[in-house]
Design a protein around this motif. Structure first.
Motif, PDB file in Angstrom:
ATOM      1  N   ALA B  75      22.219  85.186 -40.745  1.00  0.00           N
ATOM      2  CA  ALA B  75      22.195  84.440 -42.003  1.00  0.00           C
ATOM      3  C   ALA B  75      23.602  84.364 -42.592  1.00  0.00           C
ATOM      4  CB  ALA B  75      21.226  85.093 -42.981  1.00  0.00           C
ATOM      5  N   GLU B  76      24.357  85.434 -42.418  1.00  0.00           N
ATOM      6  CA  GLU B  76      25.711  85.444 -42.969  1.00  0.00           C
ATOM      7  C   GLU B  76      26.652  84.533 -42.166  1.00  0.00           C
ATOM      8  OE1 GLU B  76      27.526  89.281 -43.160  1.00  0.00           O
ATOM      9  OE2 GLU B  76      29.227  88.453 -44.288  1.00  0.00           O
ATOM     10  N   TYR B  79      26.030  81.158 -43.260  1.00  0.00           N
ATOM     11  CA  TYR B  79      26.682  80.912 -44.540  1.00  0.00           C
ATOM     12  C   TYR B  79      28.126  80.472 -44.328  1.00  0.00           C
ATOM     13  CZ  TYR B  79      28.892  81.967 -49.004  1.00  0.00           C
ATOM     14  OH  TYR B  79      29.620  81.884 -50.146  1.00  0.00           O
ATOM     15  N   GLU B  82      28.256  76.895 -42.753  1.00  0.00           N
ATOM     16  CA  GLU B  82      27.916  75.835 -43.702  1.00  0.00           C
ATOM     17  C   GLU B  82      29.046  75.586 -44.688  1.00  0.00           C
ATOM     18  OE1 GLU B  82      23.922  76.687 -45.392  1.00  0.00           O
ATOM     19  OE2 GLU B  82      23.629  74.646 -44.684  1.00  0.00           O
TER      20      GLU B  82
END
Lengths: 330, 330
Positions: B75-76, B79, B82
DNA sequence: CTGAAAGCGCTAACAA
DNA sequence: TTGTTAGCGCTTTCAG
């Protein structure tokens, strides 16, 4: 990539015949359809999405906006959405707002530019505080359907799916009471979210029903990252025989701090927490948990959205689905 | 949405003039450019992505395929990707393979149909076991660039970014040794991933350097969900004064089980774990952690990809970036 | 310096 | 039952 033109040339028919055959138009002969479809299959023909989008103004895709992808609950909802969308032949565009209003606005814009047929959103904390939903209300004019889940704003006239927070927490509290607990504390890391308010109401309602309202004990923080000391002080200064955690982290932290600093007291305390089944196994003993049924919420959200997308007659009735969480004592 | 046609009509010029003006073509007068851009600004003109994609065969978007969105590390990284992509004006399409080969193939296909300019991938466990990378090697023919991170297969000739797993764990182990520990156990929930092999090698190398190879103690499982009993038995049957956990869960579980069942022994044990800084605070006392620097890896991956996308001359040199993890003792 | 026109791949009237 | 054609919004070559 094969195109209609190529198929047409190979089969010595016109492009529109091929197009119609693939779309099962009424006016194309069975034999032709068969031939066209067969060749399409062997050449692995896939319609060009850009040509289609340009022509039809929609993309057979949906957008999902999540406040926080690191939260396993949202990740699970996403899983449900993607699964349902894939089965229905929709692409899914995922955006993460990181709880920021600005980012949410950008995400909506990006999804709009991509001509998504609909958006499933759980609204960012900041947006909820600002109460500025224009980027979302604008969607109606663009004929982009909207479904909210979890962080639902009543100000928005659209379908929604959520846990019945109040009822779920009331249930959990009642179960604790039935098992003989009567000094039940509640811990929240959710700040001022509506979700938190509803959950706390459920807790209070249960205490009231059982005539122990005087035992209300609340620990509320906004985010749990640097709150070890607050947790420790709370434990020191209060007596309780059970704890309800209403977010996905505070229960784990609470149990671990208690076990570390107050091991004797911990033995007599029952903790239940709003976490994912898998995370319940991070502690020892495992945590009791309130299952938010994320995957189901995702599937339900997509289905509501799909209905809106495919129904021809505008049905004005707004659907508000409420699911009761299941409660698991280990 | 405004179109070129509308702009052209308003300004009494041709569509192609507007198009060229907006793209800063050489052969358009400064004054015209100014007028066109001004109107485009006020009307909030955005080029239609579908028309653009249809014309140019690429979409100014990238795809990301993650094995597991529930893992905070991924997920990081997401991040970071993105963030970098947004700044560079690229859309990001996210897919989750859930460690499944089939799903990964589907994702690649979906991204291909969406004409992404490049893909950033961390390969699914199943794919790595199957060693079937055809869906990925095919991308070259379609001129879709590929960057791998974290789960990197050496069989794939493309840029990659990863933690230097061996060196990072060796460092961590050495630090434990320097602090006086010499019976160090290693716990892995990663199964047979290469990442696990490299990390274990680093651990062994450090022990060897320090002449304590005989003290190797390994606990390896594939997934940590139902392994409480194994953990407990391991603790019972082995003596150690430190533990290294090389995945994002086993450290937390290990500490909690030990604290619960062996509180006295726990006091003398130092644990360090491959987890996110935030998750380090789930336990009490907080866990020491090896920071995988997910956001940086994401940004780096995107930048490599962007270089490939924008460079005109094909540069054949493959870039393999290795980052050393930072180590945090609380 | 500006405009006309073709064409990307597809759909959907309308014609045959 | 099948084919012709126009046009979605854009870029780009070529003509003016």
């Amino acid at each position: 990539m094969a195109t209609l033109k190529e198929l047409a040339k190979s089969l010595n028919v016109s492009i529109s015949t091929v197009s119609k055959a693939l779309n099962d138009a009424e006016d194309i002969g069975e034999e032709t359809k068969r031939r066209v479809k067969e060749l399409a299959e062997t050449l692995d023909y896939k319609p060009n999405k850009f040509a289609l989008g340009l022509k039809t103004k929609h993309s057979k895709s949906i957008g999902v906006i999540l406040p926080d992808i690191q939260n396993p609950y949202f990740a699970e909802v996403l899983y449900g959405i993607e699964k349902a969308a894939l089965e229905a032949g929709f692409d899914t565009l995922i955006c993460v707002s990181n709880e920021s209003y600005q980012q949410e606005v950008k995400s909506v814009r990006m999804l709009t530019e991509n001509l998504v047929d609909g958006i499933i959103i759980s609204i960012a904390k900041e947006t909820l505080n600002l109460k500025d939903f224009q980027h979302l209300t604008n969607l109606k004019a663009k004929k982009i359907h909207l479904v909210q889940f979890d962080r639902v704003s009543p100000d928005l006239a659209c379908d929604s799916v959520q846990i019945d927070d109040q009822e779920s927490v009331k249930n959990a509290t009642n179960q604790l009471i039935k098992s003989g607990k009567n000094k039940i504390a509640l811990v929240s890391g959710l700040g001022s979210l509506n979700v938190a308010k509803n959950r706390i109401q459920g807790y209070k309602a249960a205490l009231k029903e059982n005539g122990i309202s005087k035992n209300i004990k609340l620990l509320e923080v906004d985010g749990v990252d640097k709150t070890h000391v607050q947790f420790k002080n709370f434990i020191k200064q209060n007596t309780f025989d059970a704890v309800i955690s209403i977010d996905n982290k505070s229960g784990i932290i609470f149990q671990n701090i208690m076990q570390h600093y107050f091991p004797e007291r911990f033995k007599k305390v029952k903790i239940i927490s709003f976490i994912h089944e898998k995370d319940a196994l991070l502690t020892s003993p495992p945590l009791n948990f309130i299952n938010q049924r994320g995957a189901e919420i995702g599937i339900l959200s997509f289905n509501l959205l799909k209905q809106r997308i495919t129904e021809k007659e505008k049905n004005k009735t707004i659907r508000k689905e409420k699911i009761i969480a299941s409660i698991n004592f280990q």
